[in-house]
Design a protein around this motif. Structure first.
Motif, PDB file in Angstrom:
ATOM      1  N   HIS A   1       0.833  -1.106  -0.132  1.00 26.83           N
ATOM      2  CA  HIS A   1      -0.001   0.053  -0.061  1.00 26.83           C
ATOM      3  C   HIS A   1       0.611   1.304  -0.026  1.00 26.83           C
ATOM      4  CE1 HIS A   1      -4.058  -1.590  -0.011  1.00 26.83           C
ATOM      5  NE2 HIS A   1      -3.566  -2.421   0.678  1.00 26.83           N
ATOM      6  N   VAL A   2       1.927   1.147   0.634  1.00 28.27           N
ATOM      7  CA  VAL A   2       3.029   2.293   0.626  1.00 28.27           C
ATOM      8  C   VAL A   2       3.208   2.689  -1.039  1.00 28.27           C
ATOM      9  CG1 VAL A   2       5.211   3.082   0.946  1.00 28.27           C
ATOM     10  CG2 VAL A   2       3.865   2.178   2.806  1.00 28.27           C
ATOM     11  N   ILE A   3       3.798   1.567  -1.865  1.00 27.62           N
ATOM     12  CA  ILE A   3       4.113   1.692  -3.159  1.00 27.62           C
ATOM     13  C   ILE A   3       2.844   2.168  -3.985  1.00 27.62           C
ATOM     14  CG2 ILE A   3       4.735   0.509  -5.144  1.00 27.62           C
ATOM     15  CD1 ILE A   3       6.405  -1.436  -3.313  1.00 27.62           C
ATOM     16  N   GLY A   4       1.642   1.642  -3.456  1.00 28.27           N
ATOM     17  CA  GLY A   4       0.703   2.077  -4.330  1.00 28.27           C
ATOM     18  C   GLY A   4       0.211   3.463  -4.198  1.00 28.27           C
ATOM     19  N   SER A   5       0.200   3.872  -2.973  1.00 30.12           N
ATOM     20  CA  SER A   5      -0.315   5.228  -2.563  1.00 30.12           C
ATOM     21  C   SER A   5       0.666   6.273  -3.273  1.00 30.12           C
ATOM     22  CB  SER A   5      -0.022   5.616  -1.051  1.00 30.12           C
ATOM     23  OG  SER A   5      -1.059   5.028  -0.304  1.00 30.12           O
ATOM     24  N   TYR A   6       1.918   6.045  -3.366  1.00 36.32           N
ATOM     25  CA  TYR A   6       2.956   7.017  -4.122  1.00 36.32           C
ATOM     26  C   TYR A   6       2.623   6.950  -5.573  1.00 36.32           C
ATOM     27  CZ  TYR A   6       5.551   8.313  -0.028  1.00 36.32           C
ATOM     28  OH  TYR A   6       6.157   9.044   1.167  1.00 36.32           O
ATOM     29  N   ASN A   7       2.188   5.692  -6.030  1.00 37.24           N
ATOM     30  CA  ASN A   7       2.003   5.722  -7.352  1.00 37.24           C
ATOM     31  C   ASN A   7       0.715   6.013  -7.998  1.00 37.24           C
ATOM     32  OD1 ASN A   7       4.342   4.501  -7.919  1.00 37.24           O
ATOM     33  ND2 ASN A   7       3.744   2.564  -7.271  1.00 37.24           N
TER      34      ASN A   7
ATOM     35  N   ASN B   1      -0.938   9.262  -8.223  1.00 32.47           N
ATOM     36  CA  ASN B   1      -0.868  10.326  -8.433  1.00 32.47           C
ATOM     37  C   ASN B   1       0.218  10.697  -9.524  1.00 32.47           C
ATOM     38  OD1 ASN B   1      -3.510  10.858  -7.163  1.00 32.47           O
ATOM     39  ND2 ASN B   1      -2.262  11.863  -5.578  1.00 32.47           N
ATOM     40  N   MET B   2       1.204  10.074  -9.387  1.00 33.55           N
ATOM     41  CA  MET B   2       2.619  10.429 -10.034  1.00 33.55           C
ATOM     42  C   MET B   2       3.176   9.531 -10.924  1.00 33.55           C
ATOM     43  SD  MET B   2       3.047  13.569  -8.893  1.00 33.55           S
ATOM     44  CE  MET B   2       4.491  14.312  -9.022  1.00 33.55           C
ATOM     45  N   GLU B   3       3.230   9.950 -12.163  1.00 30.71           N
ATOM     46  CA  GLU B   3       3.650   8.877 -13.350  1.00 30.71           C
ATOM     47  C   GLU B   3       5.161   8.519 -13.129  1.00 30.71           C
ATOM     48  OE1 GLU B   3       4.360   8.362 -17.941  1.00 30.71           O
ATOM     49  OE2 GLU B   3       2.845   9.838 -17.379  1.00 30.71           O
ATOM     50  N   GLU B   4       5.955   9.488 -12.729  1.00 27.26           N
ATOM     51  CA  GLU B   4       7.323   9.319 -12.404  1.00 27.26           C
ATOM     52  C   GLU B   4       7.481   8.184 -11.267  1.00 27.26           C
ATOM     53  OE1 GLU B   4       6.921  13.435 -10.706  1.00 27.26           O
ATOM     54  OE2 GLU B   4       6.052  12.569 -12.353  1.00 27.26           O
ATOM     55  N   PHE B   5       6.662   8.307 -10.166  1.00 27.60           N
ATOM     56  CA  PHE B   5       7.029   7.689  -9.072  1.00 27.60           C
ATOM     57  C   PHE B   5       6.398   6.155  -9.449  1.00 27.60           C
ATOM     58  CE2 PHE B   5       5.534  11.058  -5.738  1.00 27.60           C
ATOM     59  CZ  PHE B   5       6.850  11.547  -5.831  1.00 27.60           C
TER      60      PHE B   5
END
Length: 121
Positions: A102-108, A110-114
């Motif tokens: 979920h940490v990985i998913g939360s950062y991904n 909104n931000m394509e570069e993430f």
């Protein structure tokens, strides 16, 4: 890791690491924390991981933890959960891969570069 606060009973705890007043030392300590966390078997790891998920949900566009290799750390924790059943069944470790994903998913979200960084890492 070195203990930051003399009141803390857990050397290198994430709360103590982020309380560091010197921004450069704080970043270095967080990077070290992320690099060392997957190799540790300590009890109580679920708390900082769930806190990281809360941070990721609250600030999904903030690149600071991305730059400090949080994706590597979270991926290693997921992998550890898949490969090490003894660790996974100990304490509350069963929740760690869940929170890490979920940490990985939360950062991904909104931000394509993430997202690109998470896939490439």
């Amino acid at each position: 890791m070195d203990m930051i606060s003399s009141d803390c009973h857990y050397p290198g705890c994430f709360v103590c690491v982020v309380k560091e007043g010197n921004p450069n030392k704080c970043r270095t300590s967080i990077l070290k924390f992320f690099r060392e966390l997957p190799s540790q078997d300590d009890d109580g790891q679920v708390l900082p991981i769930s806190g990281l998920w809360n941070t990721a949900m609250a600030h999904p566009n903030d690149p600071e933890f991305i730059d400090l290799e949080i994706f590597d750390c979270m991926a290693a924790l997921i992998w550890k959960g898949l490969k090490n059943r003894r660790w996974l069944s100990h304490d509350q470790h069963i929740y760690i891969p869940y929170y890490a994903a979920h940490v990985i998913g939360s950062y991904n979200m909104n931000m394509e570069e993430f997202a690109v960084s998470a896939v490439v890492e």
